[in-house]
Design a protein around this motif. Structure first.
Motif, mmCIF file in Angstrom:
data_model
loop_
_atom_site.group_PDB
_atom_site.id
_atom_site.type_symbol
_atom_site.label_atom_id
_atom_site.label_comp_id
_atom_site.label_asym_id
_atom_site.label_seq_id
_atom_site.Cartn_x
_atom_site.Cartn_y
_atom_site.Cartn_z
ATOM 1 N N THR A 106 39.069 82.375 53.778
ATOM 2 C CA THR A 106 38.127 83.429 54.183
ATOM 3 C C THR A 106 38.112 83.575 55.696
ATOM 4 O O THR A 106 38.128 84.683 56.241
ATOM 5 C CB THR A 106 36.707 83.088 53.698
ATOM 6 N N PHE A 107 38.082 82.420 56.377
ATOM 7 C CA PHE A 107 38.055 82.441 57.840
ATOM 8 C C PHE A 107 39.322 83.115 58.366
ATOM 9 O O PHE A 107 39.283 84.004 59.219
ATOM 10 C CB PHE A 107 37.927 81.010 58.381
ATOM 11 N N GLN A 108 40.457 82.697 57.789
ATOM 12 C CA GLN A 108 41.743 83.229 58.239
ATOM 13 C C GLN A 108 41.823 84.735 58.017
ATOM 14 O O GLN A 108 42.235 85.492 58.900
ATOM 15 C CB GLN A 108 42.870 82.524 57.472
ATOM 16 N N LYS A 109 41.386 85.173 56.824
ATOM 17 C CA LYS A 109 41.480 86.597 56.480
ATOM 18 C C LYS A 109 40.579 87.436 57.402
ATOM 19 O O LYS A 109 40.956 88.524 57.844
ATOM 20 C CB LYS A 109 41.063 86.785 55.012
ATOM 21 N N THR A 110 39.402 86.896 57.689
ATOM 22 C CA THR A 110 38.470 87.631 58.555
ATOM 23 C C THR A 110 39.062 87.784 59.955
ATOM 24 O O THR A 110 39.015 88.867 60.555
ATOM 25 C CB THR A 110 37.119 86.884 58.626
ATOM 26 N N MET A 111 39.628 86.698 60.474
ATOM 27 C CA MET A 111 40.247 86.789 61.808
ATOM 28 C C MET A 111 41.463 87.720 61.766
ATOM 29 O O MET A 111 41.693 88.507 62.689
ATOM 30 C CB MET A 111 40.660 85.391 62.299
ATOM 31 N N ASP A 112 42.239 87.626 60.694
ATOM 32 C CA ASP A 112 43.441 88.470 60.588
ATOM 33 C C ASP A 112 43.073 89.953 60.621
ATOM 34 O O ASP A 112 43.627 90.719 61.410
ATOM 35 C CB ASP A 112 44.196 88.183 59.283
ATOM 36 N N ILE A 113 42.159 90.352 59.738
ATOM 37 C CA ILE A 113 41.842 91.791 59.638
ATOM 38 C C ILE A 113 41.045 92.259 60.850
ATOM 39 O O ILE A 113 41.373 93.274 61.472
ATOM 40 C CB ILE A 113 41.094 92.090 58.320
ATOM 41 N N ASN A 114 39.993 91.519 61.193
ATOM 42 C CA ASN A 114 39.091 92.007 62.253
ATOM 43 C C ASN A 114 39.714 91.911 63.653
ATOM 44 O O ASN A 114 39.479 92.778 64.489
ATOM 45 C CB ASN A 114 37.772 91.233 62.230
ATOM 46 N N VAL A 115 40.467 90.840 63.886
ATOM 47 C CA VAL A 115 40.995 90.644 65.243
ATOM 48 C C VAL A 115 42.462 91.062 65.334
ATOM 49 O O VAL A 115 42.823 91.974 66.090
ATOM 50 C CB VAL A 115 40.856 89.172 65.705
ATOM 51 N N ILE A 116 43.308 90.407 64.534
ATOM 52 C CA ILE A 116 44.748 90.691 64.645
ATOM 53 C C ILE A 116 45.026 92.147 64.258
ATOM 54 O O ILE A 116 45.841 92.820 64.889
ATOM 55 C CB ILE A 116 45.588 89.738 63.750
ATOM 56 N N GLY A 117 44.310 92.630 63.229
ATOM 57 C CA GLY A 117 44.508 94.024 62.812
ATOM 58 C C GLY A 117 44.140 95.003 63.921
ATOM 59 O O GLY A 117 44.824 96.003 64.141
ATOM 60 N N SER A 118 43.050 94.723 64.617
ATOM 61 C CA SER A 118 42.639 95.600 65.730
ATOM 62 C C SER A 118 43.657 95.522 66.867
ATOM 63 O O SER A 118 44.009 96.522 67.501
ATOM 64 C CB SER A 118 41.256 95.181 66.246
#
Ligand code: NAD
Length: 257
Positions: A106-118
């Motif tokens: 969950t932590f990884q996915k949140t960072m991936d979408i919210n940060v890396i995706g942006s």
């Protein structure tokens, strides 16, 4: 272009729902061309219909964490309308989990979408913007980018990262004519928040109590701030995290909730 929008061709990630959809509507109402990019293909079709389905509304399905998807979206907007002037990065997720038992995925996915995706959307767009002589990037941060909240560790960490990404890119890309800013909303009435309300994990009483204006924001109010940041009225605004929160951030007074 009409009415002070200096950035008429706009990529909106997460454009099929909530703040992204409202931003797309606001930019297109002001005369802009918009490409809605979202994971949810059905919602994209509905969104295009709700925006009138005209030639100024393009859509593309894909994930912000897939560089090739985002690159294709940027290319599509640039090839149809000649250039990419502005990006609003609204694709995001929130998961509510106590930190002691939170799942690493969950932590990884949140960072991936919210940060890396942006980050991917900003980088892909900026590579095209430099050829235009500049542009405007608008990240969607949060009041939780500057403060913590229980059971939202990954989300708060991701929004803190967005706020500093904003400043870092503003400094590096300012000399290229690319302005980078963020809006930081408090609670906004969107499907994301409705899901939390339905799950019983949203403290509406507390949010209203802390917000001097005493209510959630509407998605259109966040969208208007995005249009302003992209406009001719904001040409000297760079590296700013703009609270759009009814005074939530200003409030240091602890009230019962
Ligand atoms: N609603 C609020 O109270 C609030 C407050 C502060 C900040 N924000 C931020 O605003 C942004 C938009 O939130 P919202 O409330 O409009 O949410 P929303 O759920 O209504 O919309 C988010 C959209 O992002 C899309 N999306 C999710 N993962 C994606 C991916 N990997 N690739 C492409 N698209 C993807 C979803 O399909 C959805 O259409 C988020 O970054 C959120 O953190 C929301």
């Amino acid at each position: 272009m009409t009415d002070g929008i200096s950035n008429p061709n706009v990529l909106v990630t997460g454009g099929a729902s909530g703040i992204g959809l409202a931003a797309a509507k606001a930019f297109s109402s002001a005369g802009g061309n918009v490409l809605l990019f979202d994971l949810n293909e059905d919602a994209l079709d509905q969104a295009k219909g709700s925006l009138g389905g005209g030639d100024n509304i393009l859509t593309m399905a894909g994930s912000v964490i897939n560089e090739a998807d985002v690159e294709a979206a940027v290319s599509k907007l640039a090839s149809v309308h000649g250039r990419v002037d502005s990006v609003v990065t609204s694709a995001g997720i929130v998961k509510v989990e106590p930190a002691l038992t939170a799942d690493l995925d969950t932590f990884q996915k949140t960072m991936d979408i919210n940060v890396i995706g942006s980050w991917i959307a900003a980088q892909q767009a900026a590579r095209v913007m430099v050829d235009n002589g500049g542009g405007s990037i608008i990240f969607i941060g949060s009041v939780y980018g500057a403060g913590g909240a229980p059971d939202r560790t990954a989300y708060c960490a991701s929004k803190g990262a967005i706020h500093n990404l904003t400043k870092s890119l503003a400094v590096e890309w300012g000399p290229l004519g690319i302005r980078v800013n963020a809006v930081a909303p408090t609670g906004v009435r969107t499907p994301m928040v409705q899901e939390l309300i339905d799950a019983g994990t949203y403290n509406m009483v507390g949010v209203k109590a802390r917000t001097p204006l005493g209510r959630l924001a509407e998605a259109e109010e966040i969208a208007d701030a995005c249009v302003f940041l992209a406009s001719n009225q904001a040409t000297m605004i760079n590296g700013v995290i703009l609270p759009v929160d009814g005074g939530w951030t200003a409030n240091g007074y602890t009230m019962a909730s």
